[in-house]
Write a protein that holds these residues in place. Structure first.
Motif: not given
Ligand code: GP9
Ligand code: MN
Length: 400
Positions: A38, A79-80, A126, A128, A132-133, A135, A163, A190, A192, A195, A255
């Motif tokens: 991240e 982003k991610t 991951h 989360n 989210f996103w 995914r 996060w 991934i 976190l 962040h 990123h």
């Protein structure tokens, strides 16, 4: 329509680069562990803050890895998720918005899907929420076997910050999930904790904050240092479990973490009078390592490259032919590689020139030079982005 795919395939054949025969297939049968770190930018690598190394573990690992120090992220607002899109497909993300939301219904020929066909078990870890996103939707399109989302982790107040689950706990808990997977596997982790806004409890600070006028930049160093520490722990655990030796590692920053709103503070850290547009572009470099246990490797590679090149690189390391795959990147180890990278905003970098925000610079000394020195690369960049967009907006992989 389906004739559009012809233009894409012609472009692909033209840009195909033969692999390095010494590395082609070197990872055959091995697990592939991908670490998406991240907000990690290259400017902290092999650097110190108040005399302390910021990433001591990565700095050591780099000495026993292929490290790419001219490697750029190519993400935009997604982003991610943009970085995930690029790595899975060797396609560029959208210039605005997030392709993970807008084109999860497309047909893709993703890396997990290809590896699946080769007998690999594929997963993402991951901590989360799965949506989210978007995914959960996009991972279905990419045909991952499994997404170990937050429901697979024990997350509580004690082991969380910012996060969510702290990186150390995330890696520790992931070991069990990893052990239970069929082999060989392709698994992406991934992180976190590093962040924005870079929150971390005092007791987890392994390095001081910086002392600029930017709280964001100041706090970035302890969270980067913490992520590096969590990674070290992960590697130790993988060794204990005997997974390390039978795996190869692809490690990269997803990123930037520090936006251009923090230029003044950044100039203080980098000990520069100011951060120019050229400096700002160079700050878009993220670390990229290929680590193959038991293989003699201590090379810093200066290829101008980007996340778009990861998919062909992994495929070639596994001994898979990439000629017939629609990809916009090329194998980082290919002797035929061109020194070229385009960012999603149209900026281009070659070995000789850099073009960003309407200005062409000579690479050697950063001098502003005539646009003619950048023209060819700028046009090539525009073509890459245009054709990649065409694949996405036209859902062209349906026809291939
Ligand atoms: C969220 C994590 C961070 O799940 O991937 O997303 P980002 O804000 O970096 O895109
Ligand atoms: Mn991210």
């Amino acid at each position: 329509d389906s004739s559009d795919i012809t233009e894409i395939l012609d472009h692909r054949i033209e840009n195909y680069k033969e692999p390095d025969p010494e590395l082609f297939g070197i990872a055959e049968g091995k697990n592939i562990i991908v670490l998406s770190l991240e907000s990690l930018q290259s400017f902290v690598i092999n650097e110190t803050l108040f005399g302390e190394e910021i990433t001591p573990f990565l700095n050591e690992l780099i000495k026993d890895s292929y490290y790419f120090d001219q490697f750029y992220h190519q993400t935009e607002q997604g982003k991610t998720s943009d970085s995930e899109f690029i790595v899975a497909n060797s396609l560029y993300p959208r210039d605005s918005g997030a392709v993970f939301f807008t084109h999860a219904g497309n047909e893709y020929h993703s890396l997990p899907e290809i590896l699946n066909e080769e007998g690999y078990y594929t997963s993402v870890m991951h901590a989360n929420n799965k949506s989210f996103w978007n995914r959960d939707m996009m991972y279905t399109a990419f045909e991952y076997d499994q997404f170990f989302d937050i429901n697979y982790y024990d997350v509580n107040e004690e082991n969380s910050i910012g996060w969510g689950l702290k990186d150390l706990d995330f890696f520790e808990q992931s070991i069990q999930l990893l052990k239970e997977q069929p082999k060989p596997f392709y698994s992406k982790f991934i992180t976190l904790t590093n962040h924005f806004p870079f929150e971390l409890e005092e007791e987890d600070h392994l390095i001081s904050e910086f002392d600029s006028n930017s709280r964001t930049l100041n706090r970035y160093f302890p969270t980067v240092r913490y992520m590096d520490y969590a990674l070290e722990h992960f590697f130790e655990r993988l060794k204990e479990e005997g997974i390390y030796e039978e795996s190869i590692f692809i490690i990269y920053g997803d990123h930037y973490g520090i936006s251009e709103n923090h230029k003044r503070a950044m100039s203080l850290f980098l000990e520069k009078d100011e951060i120019t547009d050229l400096d700002q572009l160079q700050l878009q470099r993220v670390p990229m390592l290929v680590h193959i246990p038991g293989h003699k490797q201590n090379e810093i590679k200066h290829n101008v490259s980007g996340q778009i090149d990861i998919k062909p690189t992994i495929m070639h390391l596994l001994g898979l032919n990439t000629k017939n795959d629609v990809q916009f990147g090329s194998d980082l180890f290919s002797p035929e590689r061109e020194e070229f990278t385009v960012l999603r905003d149209g900026s281009v970098i070659t070995d000789k020139a850099v073009y960003t925000k309407g200005t062409c610079y000579r690479k050697m000394d950063g001098l502003e030079v005539s646009q003619l020195n950048c023209q060819e690369a700028v046009e090539k960049g525009a073509t890459e982005l245009r054709l990649s967009d065409k694949v996405i907006y036209g859902d062209l992989l349906r026809f291939y």
